[in-house]
Write a protein that holds these residues in place. Structure first.
Motif, PDB file in Angstrom:
ATOM      1  N   ASN A 167     -43.046  41.907 -10.789  1.00 47.83           N
ATOM      2  CA  ASN A 167     -42.017  40.902 -10.524  1.00 47.83           C
ATOM      3  C   ASN A 167     -41.154  41.256  -9.322  1.00 47.83           C
ATOM      4  N   TYR A 168     -40.799  42.523  -9.228  1.00 49.13           N
ATOM      5  CA  TYR A 168     -39.775  42.935  -8.264  1.00 49.13           C
ATOM      6  C   TYR A 168     -40.360  43.143  -6.868  1.00 49.13           C
ATOM      7  N   PHE A 169     -41.460  43.860  -6.765  1.00 49.28           N
ATOM      8  CA  PHE A 169     -42.076  44.137  -5.468  1.00 49.28           C
ATOM      9  C   PHE A 169     -43.137  43.103  -5.115  1.00 49.28           C
ATOM     10  N   ALA A 170     -43.780  42.546  -6.125  1.00 49.29           N
ATOM     11  CA  ALA A 170     -44.829  41.534  -5.950  1.00 49.29           C
ATOM     12  C   ALA A 170     -45.871  41.996  -4.931  1.00 49.29           C
ATOM     13  N   SER A 171     -46.079  41.208  -3.886  1.00 47.36           N
ATOM     14  CA  SER A 171     -47.164  41.516  -2.949  1.00 47.36           C
ATOM     15  C   SER A 171     -46.872  42.748  -2.097  1.00 47.36           C
ATOM     16  N   LEU A 172     -45.639  43.238  -2.134  1.00 50.99           N
ATOM     17  CA  LEU A 172     -45.274  44.403  -1.325  1.00 50.99           C
ATOM     18  C   LEU A 172     -45.291  45.707  -2.124  1.00 50.99           C
ATOM     19  N   GLY A 173     -45.881  45.672  -3.314  1.00 48.36           N
ATOM     20  CA  GLY A 173     -45.876  46.832  -4.202  1.00 48.36           C
ATOM     21  C   GLY A 173     -46.374  48.112  -3.559  1.00 48.36           C
ATOM     22  N   GLY A 174     -47.478  48.022  -2.863  1.00 47.54           N
ATOM     23  CA  GLY A 174     -48.071  49.211  -2.260  1.00 47.54           C
ATOM     24  C   GLY A 174     -47.186  49.837  -1.200  1.00 47.54           C
ATOM     25  N   PHE A 175     -46.554  48.991  -0.413  1.00 43.24           N
ATOM     26  CA  PHE A 175     -45.645  49.496   0.621  1.00 43.24           C
ATOM     27  C   PHE A 175     -44.441  50.175  -0.037  1.00 43.24           C
ATOM     28  N   ALA A 176     -43.875  49.504  -1.030  1.00 42.43           N
ATOM     29  CA  ALA A 176     -42.734  50.075  -1.747  1.00 42.43           C
ATOM     30  C   ALA A 176     -43.106  51.428  -2.334  1.00 42.43           C
ATOM     31  N   GLN A 177     -44.298  51.497  -2.914  1.00 39.95           N
ATOM     32  CA  GLN A 177     -44.741  52.742  -3.537  1.00 39.95           C
ATOM     33  C   GLN A 177     -44.770  53.875  -2.519  1.00 39.95           C
ATOM     34  N   GLN A 178     -45.277  53.591  -1.321  1.00 38.23           N
ATOM     35  CA  GLN A 178     -45.393  54.645  -0.323  1.00 38.23           C
ATOM     36  C   GLN A 178     -44.028  55.110   0.187  1.00 38.23           C
ATOM     37  N   TYR A 179     -43.124  54.177   0.434  1.00 38.82           N
ATOM     38  CA  TYR A 179     -41.783  54.571   0.869  1.00 38.82           C
ATOM     39  C   TYR A 179     -41.088  55.391  -0.214  1.00 38.82           C
TER      40      TYR A 179
END
Length: 287
Positions: A263-275
């Motif tokens: 819900n929170y990161f949606a399509s940007l999950g992978g980028f968020a995970q790396q940062y």
DNA sequence: ACCCAGGATCTAC
DNA sequence: GTAGATCATGGG
């Protein structure tokens, strides 16, 4: 807009932004890149050895040329993607994320070869990063192809599929994972995949597909899907990410993390995970 | 000798 | 479907 000039045995690129060698290679996504000195890395991908040197406003790539840059490395380093947009989007969500984006400002998620991510992250399970790198290196030296100098490519599935698991275990010190590697290589020969193979599939379907390979569970599956460039919303949840998600959002288990991330990161999950992964690994998060 | 590392699998309930 | 033991290996 990139400007490219020819230099001795390579090219010099001006105009790169959101790009830092340290951030890219120390955020745990790839295992075959090594720092030679400050702002200078060397490594092997897609069967090619290159060296990268970061200057003030340019990047030198040694052992390549313009054509190969546009054919190979432009995609590998995901240079078509504007990471400023991604970071701005994530930074809007909360201050933690904003801080993590600023800290790892030069991260790019590499588009690695599917088979290499499959085997590499099978090896990564219950293992530590220095030893993962050693295991992968001996895998390449023993079963890869010599590509000049002392460099070896990552082995082809066809080559690895022919090797006895005991031989893999003894030569690469991969322990019980040697059986998984052997099985994965054989299955990959029959059912190869790359990032195009997932077109039209949901990430749940993609996950199911890669989890047919022995040694691939939920976490390793998400690493494969993310680091091969197949699903940028994939969110590998290891012990470090569990730690950071608890610390920042009070999430105590993988189920809650999974729901929240979707819900929170949606399509940007992978980028968020790396940062976030890079920030907590480098001990750069509030308390 | 003990614990941990970018977890997954097998077994038992 | 899920908690618990087990899985090679090397480093601290």
């Amino acid at each position: 807009m990139l400007e490219i000039r020819d230099i001795d045995k390579g090219i010099r690129i001006y105009g790169l932004k959101d790009f830092s060698l340290v951030h890219i290679f120390e955020c745990g996504q790839a295992f075959r890149w090594n720092q030679i000195k400050a702002n200078h890395y060397a490594g092997i991908a897609k069967g090619r050895y290159i060296e990268l040197k970061e200057g003030k406003d340019y990047l030198d790539i040694v052992n390549t040329n313009r054509d190969e840059f546009y054919d190979i490395w432009f995609d590998y380093f995901d240079l078509k993607t504007d990471y400023s947009v991604i970071k701005a989007e994530l930074s809007k969500k909360d201050e933690y994320l904003k801080g993590a984006c600023e800290f790892g400002y030069g991260i790019r998620i590499l588009k690695q070869e599917a088979f290499e991510t499959l085997i590499s992250f099978i090896i990564s399970a219950n293992n530590n990063i220095p030893r993962i790198k050693k295991c992968i290196e001996s895998l390449c030296i023993n079963y890869g192809e010599k590509i000049g100098g002392n460099q070896y490519s990552f082995p082809k599935a066809e080559s690895l599929a022919k090797i006895d698991p005991d031989d893999i275990r003894i030569k690469t010190r991969t322990g019980y994972r040697a059986d998984y590697i052997s099985h994965a290589a054989k299955l990959f020969v029959d059912r190869p995949f790359n990032r195009d193979s997932f077109d039209g599939l949901t990430i749940e379907e993609g996950r199911k597909l890669v989890m047919d390979f022995k040694g691939v569970g939920p976490k390793v599956a998400d690493c494969i899907l993310l680091f091969s460039g197949s699903y940028m919303e994939a969110f590998p949840t290891d012990v470090w990410v569990e730690r950071v998600m608890d610390k920042l959002y009070g999430l105590k288990n993988k189920k809650d993390i999974y729901t929240f991330v979707k819900n929170y990161f949606a399509s940007l999950g992978g980028f968020a995970q790396q940062y976030l992964f890079y920030a907590i690994r480098e001990n750069h998060l509030a308390n």
